[in-house]
Design a protein around this motif. Structure first.
Motif, PDB file in Angstrom:
ATOM      1  N   UNK A 268       0.830  -1.203   0.000  1.00  0.00           N
ATOM      2  CA  UNK A 268       0.000   0.000   0.000  1.00  0.00           C
ATOM      3  C   UNK A 268       0.865   1.254   0.000  1.00  0.00           C
ATOM      4  N   UNK A 269       2.148   1.131  -0.291  1.00  0.00           N
ATOM      5  CA  UNK A 269       2.988   2.308  -0.501  1.00  0.00           C
ATOM      6  C   UNK A 269       2.560   2.960  -1.811  1.00  0.00           C
ATOM      7  N   UNK A 270       2.350   4.269  -1.855  1.00  0.00           N
ATOM      8  CA  UNK A 270       1.792   4.900  -3.068  1.00  0.00           C
ATOM      9  C   UNK A 270       2.595   4.625  -4.340  1.00  0.00           C
ATOM     10  N   UNK A 271       3.929   4.680  -4.275  1.00  0.00           N
ATOM     11  CA  UNK A 271       4.699   4.433  -5.493  1.00  0.00           C
ATOM     12  C   UNK A 271       4.531   3.000  -5.964  1.00  0.00           C
ATOM     13  N   UNK A 272       4.613   2.054  -5.027  1.00  0.00           N
ATOM     14  CA  UNK A 272       4.431   0.647  -5.399  1.00  0.00           C
ATOM     15  C   UNK A 272       3.020   0.390  -5.893  1.00  0.00           C
ATOM     16  N   UNK A 273       2.057   0.958  -5.203  1.00  0.00           N
ATOM     17  CA  UNK A 273       0.670   0.740  -5.607  1.00  0.00           C
ATOM     18  C   UNK A 273       0.377   1.359  -6.973  1.00  0.00           C
ATOM     19  N   UNK A 274       0.977   2.497  -7.276  1.00  0.00           N
ATOM     20  CA  UNK A 274       0.774   3.116  -8.576  1.00  0.00           C
ATOM     21  C   UNK A 274       1.316   2.234  -9.696  1.00  0.00           C
ATOM     22  N   UNK A 275       2.495   1.663  -9.478  1.00  0.00           N
ATOM     23  CA  UNK A 275       3.059   0.758 -10.494  1.00  0.00           C
ATOM     24  C   UNK A 275       2.195  -0.496 -10.655  1.00  0.00           C
ATOM     25  N   UNK A 276       1.710  -1.045  -9.543  1.00  0.00           N
ATOM     26  CA  UNK A 276       0.868  -2.237  -9.626  1.00  0.00           C
ATOM     27  C   UNK A 276      -0.448  -1.916 -10.334  1.00  0.00           C
ATOM     28  N   UNK A 277      -1.022  -0.754 -10.067  1.00  0.00           N
ATOM     29  CA  UNK A 277      -2.265  -0.372 -10.739  1.00  0.00           C
ATOM     30  C   UNK A 277      -2.065  -0.195 -12.239  1.00  0.00           C
ATOM     31  N   UNK A 278      -0.914   0.321 -12.641  1.00  0.00           N
ATOM     32  CA  UNK A 278      -0.635   0.447 -14.074  1.00  0.00           C
ATOM     33  C   UNK A 278      -0.581  -0.925 -14.728  1.00  0.00           C
ATOM     34  N   UNK A 279       0.060  -1.885 -14.052  1.00  0.00           N
ATOM     35  CA  UNK A 279       0.119  -3.253 -14.591  1.00  0.00           C
ATOM     36  C   UNK A 279      -1.284  -3.849 -14.673  1.00  0.00           C
ATOM     37  N   UNK A 280      -2.085  -3.648 -13.644  1.00  0.00           N
ATOM     38  CA  UNK A 280      -3.462  -4.163 -13.661  1.00  0.00           C
ATOM     39  C   UNK A 280      -4.271  -3.536 -14.782  1.00  0.00           C
ATOM     40  N   UNK A 281      -4.071  -2.279 -15.019  1.00  0.00           N
ATOM     41  CA  UNK A 281      -4.833  -1.621 -16.075  1.00  0.00           C
ATOM     42  C   UNK A 281      -4.382  -2.086 -17.461  1.00  0.00           C
ATOM     43  N   UNK A 282      -3.093  -2.342 -17.610  1.00  0.00           N
ATOM     44  CA  UNK A 282      -2.610  -2.879 -18.895  1.00  0.00           C
ATOM     45  C   UNK A 282      -3.223  -4.251 -19.157  1.00  0.00           C
ATOM     46  N   UNK A 283      -3.332  -5.064 -18.102  1.00  0.00           N
ATOM     47  CA  UNK A 283      -3.981  -6.374 -18.259  1.00  0.00           C
ATOM     48  C   UNK A 283      -5.443  -6.199 -18.662  1.00  0.00           C
ATOM     49  N   UNK A 285      -6.728  -3.694 -20.294  1.00  0.00           N
ATOM     50  CA  UNK A 285      -6.778  -3.204 -21.672  1.00  0.00           C
ATOM     51  C   UNK A 285      -6.529  -4.333 -22.659  1.00  0.00           C
ATOM     52  N   UNK A 286      -5.607  -5.246 -22.338  1.00  0.00           N
ATOM     53  CA  UNK A 286      -5.344  -6.395 -23.218  1.00  0.00           C
ATOM     54  C   UNK A 286      -6.567  -7.303 -23.289  1.00  0.00           C
ATOM     55  N   UNK A 287      -7.185  -7.579 -22.148  1.00  0.00           N
ATOM     56  CA  UNK A 287      -8.398  -8.404 -22.155  1.00  0.00           C
ATOM     57  C   UNK A 287      -9.522  -7.731 -22.931  1.00  0.00           C
ATOM     58  N   UNK A 288      -9.646  -6.418 -22.811  1.00  0.00           N
ATOM     59  CA  UNK A 288     -10.677  -5.690 -23.557  1.00  0.00           C
ATOM     60  C   UNK A 288     -10.446  -5.809 -25.063  1.00  0.00           C
ATOM     61  N   UNK A 289      -9.195  -5.689 -25.486  1.00  0.00           N
ATOM     62  CA  UNK A 289      -8.883  -5.816 -26.910  1.00  0.00           C
ATOM     63  C   UNK A 289      -9.184  -7.226 -27.420  1.00  0.00           C
ATOM     64  N   UNK A 290      -8.858  -8.236 -26.619  1.00  0.00           N
ATOM     65  CA  UNK A 290      -9.130  -9.614 -27.045  1.00  0.00           C
ATOM     66  C   UNK A 290     -10.627  -9.885 -27.138  1.00  0.00           C
ATOM     67  N   UNK A 306     -13.309 -14.093 -18.288  1.00  0.00           N
ATOM     68  CA  UNK A 306     -12.160 -13.591 -17.506  1.00  0.00           C
ATOM     69  C   UNK A 306     -12.185 -12.061 -17.454  1.00  0.00           C
ATOM     70  N   UNK A 307     -12.541 -11.453 -18.587  1.00  0.00           N
ATOM     71  CA  UNK A 307     -12.628  -9.989 -18.630  1.00  0.00           C
ATOM     72  C   UNK A 307     -13.682  -9.462 -17.663  1.00  0.00           C
ATOM     73  N   UNK A 308     -14.830 -10.140 -17.609  1.00  0.00           N
ATOM     74  CA  UNK A 308     -15.902  -9.689 -16.712  1.00  0.00           C
ATOM     75  C   UNK A 308     -15.464  -9.812 -15.254  1.00  0.00           C
ATOM     76  N   UNK A 309     -14.866 -10.948 -14.896  1.00  0.00           N
ATOM     77  CA  UNK A 309     -14.442 -11.148 -13.501  1.00  0.00           C
ATOM     78  C   UNK A 309     -13.336 -10.166 -13.128  1.00  0.00           C
ATOM     79  N   UNK A 375     -16.288   1.766 -24.679  1.00  0.00           N
ATOM     80  CA  UNK A 375     -15.282   1.916 -23.639  1.00  0.00           C
ATOM     81  C   UNK A 375     -13.887   2.182 -24.163  1.00  0.00           C
ATOM     82  N   UNK A 376     -13.665   1.979 -25.471  1.00  0.00           N
ATOM     83  CA  UNK A 376     -12.325   2.212 -26.036  1.00  0.00           C
ATOM     84  C   UNK A 376     -11.885   3.670 -25.916  1.00  0.00           C
TER      85      UNK A 376
END
Length: 760
Positions: A268-283, A285-290, A306-309, A375-376
């Motif tokens: 829950x450190x802001x810098x670490x959490x920000x990086x983790x959130x970016x990775x989650x959002x990239x995932x 976005x990839x699921x949305x494209x698929x 998987x995208x819905x969950x 949503x794109x």
């Protein structure tokens, strides 16, 4: 202020516990790597500021500010030297001498109150605005003084207590005041008791949009330390979905070398959490494209499931973020409107998708996929907002979108009357949707079909309505819109530094979480809610905490291991020599990074490399010795431009203004003796003006005497000239019978008279 040892010791006791100044954050830490240590059994450390009279300080500040400000002033006028010496500086001295770390919090609370009074009391709107500005300015000055008088790791910890140490506004209030307030507070506030009812000064500054305060160097130093995880604390939460407050972390410094390798609190450190959130959002976005690439309305595939969950997990995380710090703080984020828009799009998609799957309606399923395609335009810019959150384009775009939305809603509301009039005039010949389409085209100047077909509504009233709408919508509305957006963008660019640092503070405050749900990445947070939340009502707090820590470490073991290895090398410098507070966020670099092209392909790389490593101890010792010998060089050189007396007085004043062996410079004039020189200059100018006025008075008296003598001489000349004219008239009247001797005699008489005139 702070000159005597007793006052200095009293100030330190109010700031931190008495034993804290003798500790070393490199050595004296607890089992979790926290400094100051609070022990293994000290699960809920005692609040070091529980005895502070917060309630009394709030009302004392309000009384002083109201008494000091009766007229409206701008921020520049409040910073004027005269206002600083007469109003700002005395209030700063008075409040700083209280030795109270809650003063900054109390000032910001008063700022919020004055802002509220500004909106509800129109007759005092400008005065309340000035009082709110003064509260922010006082908080900034007092925080700077704390920063100047407390350096190194202890200074960082002191500033952290001021900004993120939580305070209750009713702390120290009489019991009758507390009983009366309980009947007036909302149930959501009443439900928050004890620690959960307190708020930090940093959150109050964000709510009140104190951008000048948040952009100060002292505040940004603490914000950056919290963002990087050097300063840790357990924040207050409005509502916890999965509460786990068995261990409460007070405001502490974190040493990763003394902490466990798998430390779940680092998630829950802001810098670490920000990086983790970016990775989650990239995932995401990839699921949305698929899903959109392989979309099949007839069935729900594995990728779509998987995208819905996964999206459900992200929406739960967003909902928990809103509950953590409230709606006001969440909406200050840059990408909050994008997340809300996507959650709205996803909700409509899911409803249509489930309805079509349940009723086996292929049309509804196709509509669901069409809605999801909307949503794109939200998801792709969202990634840019994450990666370039400090870009001025995105900072200004958020404010401009807010103004655009408000103005558009008002315009649609006002122009709805034109739509109703045309619909009634059409009398069923045209649908309201068609008329709305024509009006929209006319509004943006795309097509004039609505004006051409307006005669079908009414031969006279139809064109009048459509042309009037075209003038108001296309000309007036767009002109106002462009002017408003231009003004918003200009204001943001003019205060670019403050805006960026304000957004950085918002991102940091949102990144510090206390809810245990944030330690579980999507979609594991859904599983944690379904499993751990029912166990919360069965297990004790201790066993629930153990179970929660076990699951978090198992799920995030690789991430925690990487975080521990990285922070042990980069978070704190290995050297133990004392450092100033300004140097704490600096990270030493031992080698050039492979991706640092500007260093590898630059002939000026040595200029950058000289600042990578800290200078050795002997170098700093040599610099310190030189500074001790010549510490008044700049001050002496400046004061020599005025007078030796000013130099001596400045040295005496500077020696009297030492706090903890450190000189305090004037907040207006940083050089010693300058204010004395200015006052003496003003006195000398006043005396010179007085002497000049006295000289002018004497000179005026002399001029008056001379004019009076000149007037007397002029009268005498007039009398002599009159007598001469009478003699000439008598001579002309006698004719030419006079002989030459008599004429010469008269002439000789005239000559004598002229000589007398010359003598006079």
């Amino acid at each position: 202020m702070g000159n005597s040892p007793s006052s200095t010791s009293g100030e330190r006791q109010a700031l931190l516990p008495r034993a804290m100044p003798c500790l070393d954050p490199e050595d004296e830490v607890d089992h979790d790597g926290c400094f100051p240590p609070h022990g293994v059994r000290d699960l809920c450390p005692q609040n070091p500021h529980s005895k502070l009279p917060v309630y009394v300080t709030i009302h004392r500040i309000r009384r002083d500010v109201i008494a000091a400000i009766d007229d409206p002033y701008s921020l520049e006028q409040l910073r004027d030297p005269r206002m600083n010496l007469s109003v700002v500086r005395p209030l700063v001295d008075k409040l700083y001498e209280l030795d109270d770390v809650s003063v900054v919090y109390c000032l910001l609370v008063n700022r919020v109150q004055f802002q509220r009074e500004q909106s509800v009391q129109p007759h005092q709107q400008s005065v309340c605005s000035t009082r709110a500005l003064l509260c922010e300015l006082l908080a900034n000055r007092i925080l700077r003084r704390f920063h100047e008088d407390n350096t190194g790791a202890q200074g960082l910890l002191c500033l952290a207590h001021i900004l993120v140490g939580s305070f209750d506004p009713f702390q120290g209030a009489p019991q009758e005041v507390i009983d009366q307030s309980d009947h007036q507070l909302h149930w959501t506030v009443k439900s928050r008791t004890g620690f959960m009812r307190k708020l930090p000064a940093l959150e109050i500054a964000i709510i009140s949009e104190s951008k000048t305060f948040l952009s100060s160097s002292a505040c940004q130093m603490v914000v950056r330390a919290i963002y990087e995880g050097r300063v840790i604390y357990t924040p207050t939460s409005f509502i916890d979905i999965l509460p786990d407050h068995y261990k409460h972390k007070p405001v502490s410094l974190y040493n990763p070398r003394k902490a466990p390798i798998l430390n779940q609190y680092r998630l829950i450190v802001p810098r670490t959490r920000n990086l983790i959130e970016i990775v989650h959002f990239i995932i995401l976005l990839v699921l949305f494209m698929l899903v959109m690439k392989n979309r099949d309305p007839s069935k729900i595939g594995g990728v779509e499931l998987i995208f819905i969950i996964y999206t459900f997990g992200l929406l739960l995380d967003m909902f928990a973020t809103i509950l953590e710090h409230g709606w006001d703080v969440y909406t200050q984020n840059l990408w909050s409107f994008l997340d809300i828009t996507f959650s709205f799009v996803f909700s409509i998609y899911l409803i249509l998708r489930l309805h079509g799957w349940r009723t086996d309606n292929l049309i509804a399923c196709q509509q669901a996929m069409d809605v999801l395609a909307m949503g794109a335009p939200v998801l792709i810019p969202r990634l840019a907002f994450n990666l370039m959150s400090e870009n001025m384009l995105f900072v200004s775009l958020r404010s401009m979108m807010r103004d655009f939305t408000i103005l558009t809603v008002l315009a649609v509301w006002c122009f709805a009357g034109f739509l109703l009039s045309m619909t009634w005039l059409a009398n069923g010949s045209h649908e309201p949707i068609t008329i709305s389409k024509w009006m929209l085209w006319v509004w943006f100047g795309l097509d004039g079909t609505g004006i051409q077909r307006s005669t079908e509504f009414h031969w006279l009233l139809g064109p009048i309505l459509m042309v009037t709408f075209a003038f108001l919508g296309n000309t007036l509305f767009l002109t106002i819109l462009v002017s408003m957006l231009s003004s918003t963008f200009a204001n943001i660019v003019a205060n670019a530094n403050a805006e960026i640092q304000f957004r950085r503070a918002v991102l940091t405050l949102e990144g510090v979480k206390s809810d245990a749900i944030f330690a579980y990445p999507p979609p594991f947070n859904l599983i944690a809610v379904m499993i751990l939340l029912p166990l919360k009502f069965v297990l004790t707090d201790r066993w629930f905490h153990k179970l929660n820590v076990f699951f978090v470490r198992i799920i995030n073991a690789p991430i925690l291991l990487i975080i521990s290895l990285v922070e042990r090398r980069t978070l704190w410098p290995t050297t133990k020599r004392p450092r100033d507070a300004e140097q704490l966020p600096l990270t030493p670099k031992t080698k050039v990074r492979p991706w640092d092209l500007s260093r590898q392909f630059s002939v000026h790389g040595d200029i950058q490399a000289v600042f990578d490593a800290e200078p050795p101890a002997e170098v700093e010792s040599e610099i310190q010795r030189d500074d001790d010998l010549n510490h008044t060089t700049f001050e002496d050189a400046f004061n020599e431009n005025f007078s030796p007396d000013v130099l001596n007085s400045s040295r005496r004043s500077s020696s009297n203004r030492r706090v903890n062996g450190k000189e305090r410079r004037d907040s207006v004039a940083p050089f010693g003796g300058l204010m004395r020189h200015l006052s003496e200059s003003i006195t000398e100018e006043h005396e010179a003006a007085s002497s000049h006025s006295r000289d002018c008075g004497k000179h005026n008296e002399e001029v008056k005497d001379r004019l009076h003598a000149l007037e007397k001489t002029t009268l005498r000349i007039e009398k002599l000239l009159g007598k001469l004219c009478e003699d000439l008239d008598d001579e002309l009247g006698m004719g030419k019978t006079n002989d030459a001797g008599s004429s010469r005699g008269e002439g000789s008489g005239d000559i004598l008279t002229l000589e007398d005139l010359d003598q006079s």
